[in-house]
Design a protein around this motif. Structure first.
Motif, PDB file in Angstrom:
ATOM      1  N   SER A 181       0.808  -1.219   0.000  1.00  0.00           N
ATOM      2  CA  SER A 181       0.000   0.000   0.000  1.00  0.00           C
ATOM      3  C   SER A 181       0.845   1.275   0.000  1.00  0.00           C
ATOM      4  CB  SER A 181      -0.951  -0.001   1.192  1.00  0.00           C
ATOM      5  OG  SER A 181      -0.223  -0.053   2.400  1.00  0.00           O
ATOM      6  N   GLU A 182       2.108   1.146   0.386  1.00  0.00           N
ATOM      7  CA  GLU A 182       2.991   2.312   0.355  1.00  0.00           C
ATOM      8  C   GLU A 182       3.209   2.824  -1.066  1.00  0.00           C
ATOM      9  OE1 GLU A 182       3.726  -0.519   1.914  1.00  0.00           O
ATOM     10  OE2 GLU A 182       4.128  -0.070   4.008  1.00  0.00           O
ATOM     11  N   LEU A 183       2.899   2.002  -2.052  1.00  0.00           N
ATOM     12  CA  LEU A 183       3.005   2.463  -3.439  1.00  0.00           C
ATOM     13  C   LEU A 183       2.034   3.611  -3.702  1.00  0.00           C
ATOM     14  CD1 LEU A 183       3.446  -0.895  -5.394  1.00  0.00           C
ATOM     15  CD2 LEU A 183       5.172   0.866  -4.948  1.00  0.00           C
ATOM     16  N   GLY A 184       0.948   3.656  -2.949  1.00  0.00           N
ATOM     17  CA  GLY A 184       0.025   4.786  -3.065  1.00  0.00           C
ATOM     18  C   GLY A 184       0.674   6.084  -2.637  1.00  0.00           C
ATOM     19  N   VAL A 185       1.475   6.029  -1.581  1.00  0.00           N
ATOM     20  CA  VAL A 185       2.208   7.215  -1.135  1.00  0.00           C
ATOM     21  C   VAL A 185       3.239   7.606  -2.192  1.00  0.00           C
ATOM     22  CG1 VAL A 185       3.735   8.148   0.654  1.00  0.00           C
ATOM     23  CG2 VAL A 185       1.843   6.643   1.286  1.00  0.00           C
ATOM     24  N   ALA A 186       3.899   6.615  -2.771  1.00  0.00           N
ATOM     25  CA  ALA A 186       4.873   6.903  -3.832  1.00  0.00           C
ATOM     26  C   ALA A 186       4.183   7.555  -5.024  1.00  0.00           C
ATOM     27  CB  ALA A 186       5.586   5.619  -4.251  1.00  0.00           C
ATOM     28  N   VAL A 245      12.483  12.145  -6.731  1.00  0.00           N
ATOM     29  CA  VAL A 245      13.508  11.240  -6.197  1.00  0.00           C
ATOM     30  C   VAL A 245      12.945  10.429  -5.031  1.00  0.00           C
ATOM     31  CG1 VAL A 245      15.724  11.170  -4.973  1.00  0.00           C
ATOM     32  CG2 VAL A 245      15.472  12.607  -7.003  1.00  0.00           C
ATOM     33  N   LEU A 246      12.213  11.090  -4.139  1.00  0.00           N
ATOM     34  CA  LEU A 246      11.601  10.366  -3.021  1.00  0.00           C
ATOM     35  C   LEU A 246      10.597   9.320  -3.510  1.00  0.00           C
ATOM     36  CD1 LEU A 246      11.008  13.173  -0.379  1.00  0.00           C
ATOM     37  CD2 LEU A 246      12.539  11.226  -0.199  1.00  0.00           C
ATOM     38  N   ALA A 247       9.825   9.666  -4.522  1.00  0.00           N
ATOM     39  CA  ALA A 247       8.866   8.703  -5.076  1.00  0.00           C
ATOM     40  C   ALA A 247       9.600   7.485  -5.630  1.00  0.00           C
ATOM     41  CB  ALA A 247       8.025   9.366  -6.167  1.00  0.00           C
ATOM     42  N   ALA A 248      10.691   7.716  -6.337  1.00  0.00           N
ATOM     43  CA  ALA A 248      11.455   6.603  -6.913  1.00  0.00           C
ATOM     44  C   ALA A 248      12.086   5.743  -5.821  1.00  0.00           C
ATOM     45  CB  ALA A 248      12.536   7.148  -7.854  1.00  0.00           C
ATOM     46  N   LEU A 249      12.682   6.395  -4.812  1.00  0.00           N
ATOM     47  CA  LEU A 249      13.315   5.636  -3.727  1.00  0.00           C
ATOM     48  C   LEU A 249      12.289   4.816  -2.941  1.00  0.00           C
ATOM     49  CD1 LEU A 249      15.862   8.279  -2.374  1.00  0.00           C
ATOM     50  CD2 LEU A 249      16.381   6.190  -3.673  1.00  0.00           C
ATOM     51  N   THR A 272       9.401   3.692  -4.071  1.00  0.00           N
ATOM     52  CA  THR A 272       8.936   2.615  -4.942  1.00  0.00           C
ATOM     53  C   THR A 272       9.932   1.459  -4.946  1.00  0.00           C
ATOM     54  OG1 THR A 272       7.745   4.191  -6.333  1.00  0.00           O
ATOM     55  CG2 THR A 272       8.238   2.043  -7.303  1.00  0.00           C
ATOM     56  N   VAL A 273      11.198   1.775  -5.096  1.00  0.00           N
ATOM     57  CA  VAL A 273      12.223   0.730  -5.096  1.00  0.00           C
ATOM     58  C   VAL A 273      12.226  -0.015  -3.766  1.00  0.00           C
ATOM     59  CG1 VAL A 273      14.722   0.351  -5.124  1.00  0.00           C
ATOM     60  CG2 VAL A 273      13.676   1.833  -6.835  1.00  0.00           C
ATOM     61  N   ASP A 274      12.134   0.723  -2.663  1.00  0.00           N
ATOM     62  CA  ASP A 274      12.141   0.091  -1.343  1.00  0.00           C
ATOM     63  C   ASP A 274      10.943  -0.838  -1.181  1.00  0.00           C
ATOM     64  OD1 ASP A 274      13.015  -0.279   1.413  1.00  0.00           O
ATOM     65  OD2 ASP A 274      11.250   0.918   1.942  1.00  0.00           O
ATOM     66  N   VAL A 275       9.764  -0.396  -1.580  1.00  0.00           N
ATOM     67  CA  VAL A 275       8.556  -1.215  -1.434  1.00  0.00           C
ATOM     68  C   VAL A 275       8.647  -2.458  -2.321  1.00  0.00           C
ATOM     69  CG1 VAL A 275       6.056  -1.277  -1.831  1.00  0.00           C
ATOM     70  CG2 VAL A 275       7.094   0.696  -0.699  1.00  0.00           C
TER      71      VAL A 275
END
Length: 167
Positions: free
Chosen positions: A12-17, A59-63, A65-68
């Motif tokens: 669900s963190e992908l929604g934040v991304a 950049v935060l969105a990409a980081l 997304t990668v983490d999730v």
């Protein structure tokens, strides 16, 4: 479709991304569409901070997304002293929302000192205080003090309402 929904629920963190990505794109689009003003004395110009903010959001969105996608996820908050099994107090939320709406409506009519008093007193009432005279006096003092600081000292024009002629 049935396998996509559980996969998304677990991530669900992908929604934040996605929200960070949309915010970054919106900021950069706004900068790109903003009218340009050339000034030789200011080499960075007024767009430097919004561009930096937009790029950092991307950049935060990409980081994130990668983490999730690598299996990272946020831990559920323990809630310190909040019992998550107890439902929200809708009455308090509705009173606070009403106080905020009333304050927004009263500012142009009565000015900040009176509208701010309504805001601060209404918030204390909604949150459970029933010491009417004391809360009203404190709310009026806080409201008047913030108006004086912003209007007289900082030069931020807050409407004074009936008090405008006094100062």
């Amino acid at each position: 479709m049935s396998t996509v929904v559980p996969w998304l629920r677990e991530r669900s963190e992908l929604g934040v991304a996605a929200l960070l990505l949309a915010s970054g794109l919106l900021v950069l689009a706004d900068v790109a569409l903003a009218p340009r003003s050339g000034n030789a004395a200011d080499p960075l110009g007024p767009n430097a901070v919004p561009i930096l903010l937009g790029v950092l959001l991307l950049v935060l969105a990409a980081l994130l997304t990668v983490d999730v996608l690598r299996g990272g996820h946020g831990e559920a908050e323990a809630g310190e002293d909040v019992d998550l099994a107890v439902p929200a107090d809708k009455r308090t939320v509705l009173i606070l929302a009403g106080v905020i709406v009333a304050t927004a409506a009263l500012i142009p009519l009565l000015g900040w000192p009176i509208a701010g008093t309504v805001l601060f007193w209404g918030a204390t009432y909604a949150l459970g205080s029933r010491a009417f005279p004391r809360d009203l006096l404190i709310a009026a003092g806080v409201s008047l003090t913030t108006w004086l600081v912003f209007d007289a000292l900082l030069g931020v024009d807050l409407p004074g309402g009936p008090l405008m002629g006094l100062i």
